[in-house]
Design an enzyme around this catalytic site. Sequence first.
Site, PDB file in Angstrom:
ATOM      1  N   GLY A  42       1.972   1.750  -6.772  1.00 18.58           N
ATOM      2  CA  GLY A  42       1.162   1.955  -5.403  1.00 18.58           C
ATOM      3  C   GLY A  42      -0.180   1.203  -5.953  1.00 18.58           C
ATOM      4  O   GLY A  42      -0.488  -0.117  -5.050  1.00 18.58           O
ATOM      5  N   GLY A 226       5.707   3.890  10.787  1.00 19.09           N
ATOM      6  CA  GLY A 226       6.548   3.306  10.962  1.00 19.09           C
ATOM      7  C   GLY A 226       6.737   2.201  11.425  1.00 19.09           C
ATOM      8  O   GLY A 226       5.243   1.266  11.912  1.00 19.09           O
ATOM      9  N   ASP A 256       1.730   0.199   0.904  1.00 14.57           N
ATOM     10  CA  ASP A 256       0.714  -0.794  -0.207  1.00 14.57           C
ATOM     11  C   ASP A 256       0.152  -1.351   0.196  1.00 14.57           C
ATOM     12  O   ASP A 256      -1.102  -1.506  -0.174  1.00 14.57           O
ATOM     13  CB  ASP A 256       1.136  -1.073  -2.041  1.00 14.57           C
ATOM     14  CG  ASP A 256       2.476  -0.069  -2.363  1.00 14.57           C
ATOM     15  OD1 ASP A 256       2.000   1.471  -2.087  1.00 14.57           O
ATOM     16  OD2 ASP A 256       3.019   0.124  -3.371  1.00 14.57           O
TER      17      ASP A 256
END
Length: 310
Positions: A42, A226, A256
């Site tokens: 991440g 999304g 990320d």
Amino acid sequence: MNTYDIITLTVNPALDKSTHFKGLVAEQKIRCSEPRFDAGGGGINVSKAISRLGGSSLAVFTSGGPLGKMLEELVAKESIAYQAVPVQSWTRESFVAVDDNTNSQYRFGFTGGEITDEEELTVLEAIANLKPKFLVGSGSLSEGISSDFYQKVAEIAKKSNSKLIVDTSGEALEKVLQTGAFLIKPNVGELAKLIGVERLEMEEVNDAAKQIIAKGGAEIIVVSLGPQGAVLVTKDNYEFVPAPNVAKRSTVGAGDSMVGGMVWALSQNKSLKEVIRWGVACGSAATMNEGTQLFKGSDAQRLFDWLTNK
């Protein structure tokens, strides 16, 4: 020692490996193309995203064994400043394989090795000594690390007057809210869990986020939708940004990249409207590239311009 406005923290980084093959057949040897290696996890991905936008950060991450050394070399190759915290367990690997016959992507992730209490304390001490303007804690927790790890990071951030951005999930995220963060980035399902409901409809997202903000859990909540885009919520603002329609080749690192774009924009004193647009632009741009490569800066700029002028 140089000082950095942005510090990213990755306690469970990964050496990302990606390849291509033609046809997945059980019990047969699958011939793969030459693998590509990338530094992953991440916070490392957030630092890579910031670098692609022309910014700079210091990436702090654990590193163990030969894979950890390779990870460090890959971060250095990206011209990203880093501070590796040595641990006994080997750095984990992740594997992405694309079947060229079907364009299907297969993603395999391995759990990280166990981190000892002493190693966890060393990571926290490293963060406490840095005192950045923005501190980004991103990714899953390694085995052995307590679920309140990011909450401890939040307490350090408060003492250092650092603005904490957290991108994680589950109990680790729930505990952060008890101390409070500057920004969190749940998806809709995670947001529902945070307020104790099974699911949320789109029209309920704003009120759900404001519940958390009212309790001091976060100042800014960015909810990832999304392929639909994302919304940014504060106690006084609500910004929805639809995701641009792009040819998707991989979703690895899109979240990320979104965080990296937003943190970079915040560090440049951009408005919140620009912050969420940069986040969506970078996240969408990341899906345009194969494997674990994240995004190209030129793609992110083009998508940001489109979102601004549409």
